[in-house]
Design a protein around this motif. Structure first.
Motif, short mmCIF file in Angstrom:
data_model
loop_
_atom_site.label_atom_id
_atom_site.label_comp_id
_atom_site.label_asym_id
_atom_site.label_seq_id
_atom_site.Cartn_x
_atom_site.Cartn_y
_atom_site.Cartn_z
N ILE A 194 0.82 -1.30 -0.09
CA ILE A 194 -0.05 0.06 -0.02
C ILE A 194 1.00 1.22 -0.14
O ILE A 194 1.49 1.47 0.86
CB ILE A 194 -0.76 -0.05 1.22
N LEU A 199 -3.22 6.66 -0.98
CA LEU A 199 -4.25 6.19 -0.36
C LEU A 199 -5.02 7.45 0.46
O LEU A 199 -6.21 7.68 0.27
CB LEU A 199 -4.06 4.91 0.69
N MET A 234 -6.45 5.71 -6.22
CA MET A 234 -6.64 4.34 -5.71
C MET A 234 -5.75 3.39 -6.23
O MET A 234 -5.17 2.60 -5.82
CB MET A 234 -8.23 4.18 -5.60
N SER A 237 -2.20 3.55 -5.24
CA SER A 237 -2.34 3.14 -3.77
C SER A 237 -1.88 1.71 -3.63
O SER A 237 -1.39 1.44 -2.41
CB SER A 237 -3.52 3.56 -2.93
#
Length: 464
Positions: A194, A199, A234, A237
């Motif tokens: 991640i 994010l 997104m 991320s």
């Protein structure tokens, strides 16, 4: 399908008229999209098996702004980009079910939620047991857990089988809950690393999206660019980009305010669903379902533990899970089936739910991303499992088709032509007065025709 608060609650009873009309409209769009999905899947198979070099060249062609981390292949644009539209619609459907549909009532929600959960857990268990017994990989456990509502409805359209609206609503709600859990599976189990900066920026974008909605800001030119930014963040991320679509769909208001005929969520869903069903999902199928099918490949599907697990999960696991979940819910809530239906009907719908195409293909790509050969074999297993489930469901549904047709005709009958099916007006005194007047007019017309026929007969019998 809302049930009366009593110990004799019925499953699959008659829905309210507004809910029935919404379900009919939604399923009509899904059915058209499902037929396009079938066409796209067949086209992909033909293309990949007749011109494999061309298919690979197009699906693996890269384009997009590399500086933004979006230099993706056509196949990835379809899976990560176009399917975000599909999941956006799924998010709206879920939100509507939670605030205005079956899921708002805990008692009514119990059946589709339990059935969907069992319909995901049992296929996963079947996959794991099959794979472990054959010494295979467990990475594909989630592949057979998804139901493709559009594909299932397309099968109904192609074979000409009707289903009563209550069973169709159950199938639709089941797919909505199924999509929710599939989204959670993708987010939790298929996110390796991640990028928290990206994010965090995506979350900020979602916050702005929510704030604009609450402030009543209108205009696609505001939301579409913002949605694209959120989607790009997104994707970068590390979380699957379709999650952005779901999140934005869930933010829309799906209950109408005073003076509104439709809520904003329903209005946007009405606009976007044709794009999802008619463009996004068929294009995803075109660039995901193209696998080389030969006798050897089909044989390996039934001998390799991972692929056999997918087939058995879809065909056996889905049917046993959904039917078992429905039966257990009835058993422990003292509910019973509608008087017009039998458990064989539930078994047929449970078997139909074994058609897992769009999300199953997506999860298959994610589960075996580093193994392209196994990815193609898993896709072949999804296609074969879905085909077997469709054939079995067709056989079961055809056995009861005359009964279904009679139920559907009763639901649609509108003798007084007021736009409301007669079955919904049986307790309305005004309806009975209108019907009495209609029958009297018909009787008078018959008498007049009989008199004219009698007069004509007397003239013919008279002297020449």
């Amino acid at each position: 399908m809302a049930a009366p608060p009593s110990s004799t609650r019925k499953f699959f009873g008659r829905m309210s008229l507004p809910e029935r009309n919404f379900v009919v409209d939604a399923l009509r769009a899904e059915t058209v999209g499902g037929v396009l999905l079938l066409i796209a899947a067949v086209a992909a198979l033909i293309w990949a098996n007749t011109l494999p070099g061309s298919y690979e060249a197009v699906s693996h062609h890269h384009f997009g702004p590399a500086a933004l981390g979006l230099d993706l292949s056509v196949e990835h644009w379809a899976a990560d980009g176009l399917l975000a539209i599909f999941f956006f619609v799924a998010g709206i459907e879920l939100k509507r079910e939670l605030v205005a549909g079956d899921l708002r009532d805990p008692k009514a929600a119990m059946l589709p939620v339990v059935a969907a959960l069992c319909g995901m857990v049992v296929p996963a268990v079947v996959y794991v047991l099959t794979s472990v017994s054959g010494g295979g990989s467990l990475e594909g456990w989630a592949v057979p857990t998804a139901t493709d509502i559009a594909f299932a409805l397309a099968v109904l359209a192609v074979i000409g089988t009707s289903l009563p609206s209550a069973l169709r609503a159950f199938l639709l709600t089941l797919a909505v809950v199924d999509d929710l859990f599939a989204i959670l599976i993708i987010a939790v189990f298929f996110t390796d690393t991640i990028d928290f900066a990206a994010l965090g920026a995506a979350v900020v974008g979602l916050g702005v999206f929510w704030l604009l909605l609450r402030k009543g800001v209108h205009g696609w030119y505001v939301y579409v660019p913002l949605a694209l930014v959120i989607w790009g963040l997104m994707y970068n991320s590390g979380i699957h980009a379709t999650i952005a679509g779901v999140a934005m769909g869930l933010m829309l208001r799906c209950h109408p305010h005073e003076g509104e005929e439709h809520s904003p969520g329903e209005h946007i869903e009405h606009l976007v669903r044709p794009v999802s069903a008619g463009l996004a999902v068929p294009l995803f199928a075109l660039f995901s379902a193209g696998v080389a099918i030969s006798g050897g490949v089909v044989g390996e599907v039934f001998t390799r533990p991972e692929t056999l697990g997918v087939v058995l999960g879809l065909v056996v696991g889905k049917a046993v899970g959904i039917f078992g979940g429905t039966w257990l819910t009835a058993r422990f809530t003292r509910a019973s089936l509608s008087d017009e239906l039998e458990w064989a009907d539930v078994a047929a719908v449970a078997t139909l739910a074994g058609i897992g195409f769009t999300v199953s293909l997506l999860i298959g790509e994610l589960a075996f991303e580093g193994n392209p050969n196994l990815t193609d074999e898993i896709k072949a297993a999804v296609l074969i499992g879905s085909l077997v489930a469709a054939v079995l469901a067709t056989a079961l549904l055809k056995m009861r088709n005359a009964k279904y047709r009679a139920l559907c005709e009763a639901e649609e009958l509108d003798e007084d032509l007021d736009g409301v099916p007669d079955i919904y007006e049986q307790d309305n005194p005004a309806y009975h007065l209108r019907m009495a007047a209609i029958h009297e007019r018909k009787a008078a017309e018959h008498r007049r025709l009989a008199e004219l026929a009698g007069g004509a007969s007397e003239e013919n019998d008279g002297p020449a």
